[in-house]
Write a protein that holds these residues in place. Structure first.
Motif, PDB file in Angstrom:
ATOM      1  N   MET A   1      30.520  62.863  42.799  1.00 49.91           N
ATOM      2  CA  MET A   1      30.922  61.654  42.063  1.00 49.91           C
ATOM      3  C   MET A   1      32.136  60.991  42.720  1.00 49.91           C
ATOM      4  O   MET A   1      32.197  59.763  42.819  1.00 49.91           O
ATOM      5  CB  MET A   1      31.191  61.993  40.588  1.00 49.91           C
ATOM      6  CG  MET A   1      29.906  62.451  39.916  1.00 49.91           C
ATOM      7  SD  MET A   1      29.985  62.480  38.132  1.00 49.91           S
ATOM      8  CE  MET A   1      29.621  60.773  37.731  1.00 49.91           C
ATOM      9  N   ILE A   2      33.096  61.794  43.187  1.00 58.30           N
ATOM     10  CA  ILE A   2      34.267  61.200  43.870  1.00 58.30           C
ATOM     11  C   ILE A   2      33.813  60.483  45.138  1.00 58.30           C
ATOM     12  O   ILE A   2      34.237  59.370  45.430  1.00 58.30           O
ATOM     13  CB  ILE A   2      35.330  62.280  44.175  1.00 58.30           C
ATOM     14  CG1 ILE A   2      36.027  62.719  42.876  1.00 58.30           C
ATOM     15  CG2 ILE A   2      36.358  61.754  45.183  1.00 58.30           C
ATOM     16  CD1 ILE A   2      37.087  63.782  43.036  1.00 58.30           C
TER      17      ILE A   2
ATOM     18  N   PHE B   1      43.908  57.451  34.329  1.00 64.85           N
ATOM     19  CA  PHE B   1      43.127  57.802  33.140  1.00 64.85           C
ATOM     20  C   PHE B   1      43.740  57.051  31.965  1.00 64.85           C
ATOM     21  O   PHE B   1      44.982  57.008  31.863  1.00 64.85           O
ATOM     22  CB  PHE B   1      43.210  59.319  32.887  1.00 64.85           C
ATOM     23  CG  PHE B   1      42.341  59.769  31.747  1.00 64.85           C
ATOM     24  CD1 PHE B   1      41.097  60.325  31.971  1.00 64.85           C
ATOM     25  CD2 PHE B   1      42.786  59.632  30.435  1.00 64.85           C
ATOM     26  CE1 PHE B   1      40.301  60.724  30.909  1.00 64.85           C
ATOM     27  CE2 PHE B   1      41.989  60.015  29.374  1.00 64.85           C
ATOM     28  CZ  PHE B   1      40.755  60.575  29.607  1.00 64.85           C
TER      29      PHE B   1
ATOM     30  N   ARG C   1      39.833  55.677  32.600  1.00 68.38           N
ATOM     31  CA  ARG C   1      39.217  54.793  33.596  1.00 68.38           C
ATOM     32  C   ARG C   1      38.111  53.942  32.996  1.00 68.38           C
ATOM     33  O   ARG C   1      37.703  52.952  33.589  1.00 68.38           O
ATOM     34  CB  ARG C   1      38.581  55.625  34.698  1.00 68.38           C
ATOM     35  CG  ARG C   1      39.431  56.077  35.870  1.00 68.38           C
ATOM     36  CD  ARG C   1      40.009  54.993  36.713  1.00 68.38           C
ATOM     37  NE  ARG C   1      39.875  55.246  38.124  1.00 68.38           N
ATOM     38  CZ  ARG C   1      40.666  56.043  38.836  1.00 68.38           C
ATOM     39  NH1 ARG C   1      41.658  56.687  38.273  1.00 68.38           N
ATOM     40  NH2 ARG C   1      40.473  56.199  40.120  1.00 68.38           N
TER      41      ARG C   1
ATOM     42  N   ASN D   1      36.171  57.555  28.654  1.00 71.59           N
ATOM     43  CA  ASN D   1      37.440  58.282  28.830  1.00 71.59           C
ATOM     44  C   ASN D   1      38.369  58.000  27.646  1.00 71.59           C
ATOM     45  O   ASN D   1      38.954  58.899  27.056  1.00 71.59           O
ATOM     46  CB  ASN D   1      38.183  57.817  30.080  1.00 71.59           C
ATOM     47  CG  ASN D   1      37.806  58.496  31.391  1.00 71.59           C
ATOM     48  OD1 ASN D   1      38.412  58.231  32.424  1.00 71.59           O
ATOM     49  ND2 ASN D   1      36.830  59.374  31.394  1.00 71.59           N
TER      50      ASN D   1
END
Ligand SMILES: Nc1ncnc2c1ncn2[C@@H]1O[C@H](COP(=O)(O)OP(=O)(O)OP(=O)(O)O)[C@@H](O)[C@H]1O
Ligand SMILES: Nc1ccn([C@@H]2O[C@H](COP(=O)(O)O)[C@@H](O)[C@H]2O)c(=O)n1
Ligand SMILES: [Mg+2]
Length: 210
Positions: free
Chosen positions: A74-75, A107, A109, A113
């Protein structure tokens, strides 16, 4: 102004406890806007602990945990990791740190979240520090960063900008509508940006002390 974390609430959500009163400042802005750089200054001058959601996720990725491969993928694609994973890392870091005031960098994001953090921890931020910077300048900074991050390449940066515009800016707008956002012109030099940051924290401290 601090938040007593509601243990019963967290138990209902199946997450770990934070058994202390904590103050949280969210630090938001696009990739390369200078969040990490300025958080290091704030730590030195104002005694906060710095928790970067990205750093916590990279450490978890490299730790050999069961989520490691998912986080890595994902990163690399510039996508937002499911809130459950990131919130557990943030909770654990706050619990393990002796401090009671935290800068949470990068955060929330997106809406997932934001809503999950609020419902799981019961924590409302004291305020949100928003580093506003033109995309061109952010791109230049990220491409020159040299920290060996596998998302600091032009393809992933484009995706990160898309996620920032589509998912993070609405969160900043949400907090702005609640009067919680302090917007900083992040296009200036590091020292100039910190002068503006100092004003925000100094007046917050004065307000809390009054
Ligand atoms: N005001 C500034 N002027 C010029 N360069 C800066 C400034 N602030 C930070 N930088 C540099 O830009 C790069 C990105 O900064 P930093 O890592 O603090 O950004 P970030 O917002 O944390 O980014 P990311 O979201 O990608 O983690 C670093 O190399 C840093 O030294
Ligand atoms: N709340 C978050 C924060 C970060 N990520 C992932 O980490 C990447 C790098 O984040 P930085 O803040 O260090 O730039 C980001 O692009 C996401 O992939 C996340 O999922 N959730
Ligand atoms: Mg950073």
């Amino acid at each position: 102004m601090g938040t007593v974390v509601d243990a019963a609430n967290k138990e209902a959500n199946g997450s770990s406890h934070i058994n202390k009163k904590v103050k949280v400042v969210f630090v938001l802005g696009g990739p390369g806007s200078g969040k990490g750089t300025q958080c290091a200054n704030i730590v030195k001058h104002f005694g906060y602990s710095h928790l970067s959601a990205g750093d916590l996720l990279r450490a978890e990725r490299d730790s050999g945990s069961e989520n490691g491969t998912m986080i890595k993928n994902m990163i690399k694609k510039g996508e937002i990791v499911p809130s459950e994973v990131t919130i557990k890392l943030l909770q654990r870091a706050m619990e393990e740190d002796g401090n009671d005031k935290f800068l949470i960098d990068g955060f929330p994001r997106n809406e997932e979240n934001r809503a999950a953090f609020e419902s799981v921890t019961g924590i409302e931020p004291e305020f949100v520090l928003f580093f506003d910077c033109p995309e061109e300048e952010m791109e230049k900074r990220v491409l020159n960063r040299n920290q060996n991050r596998d998302d600091d390449n032009i393809e992933t940066i484009r995706k990160r900008f898309e996620v920032y515009m589509g998912s993070t800016l609405p969160i900043i707008e949400y907090y702005n509508s609640k009067g919680k956002v302090h917007k900083i012109d992040a296009s200036k030099t590091i020292d100039q940006v910190f002068e503006a940051v100092k004003e925000v924290f100094s007046s917050y401290e004065d307000k809390v002390a009054a």
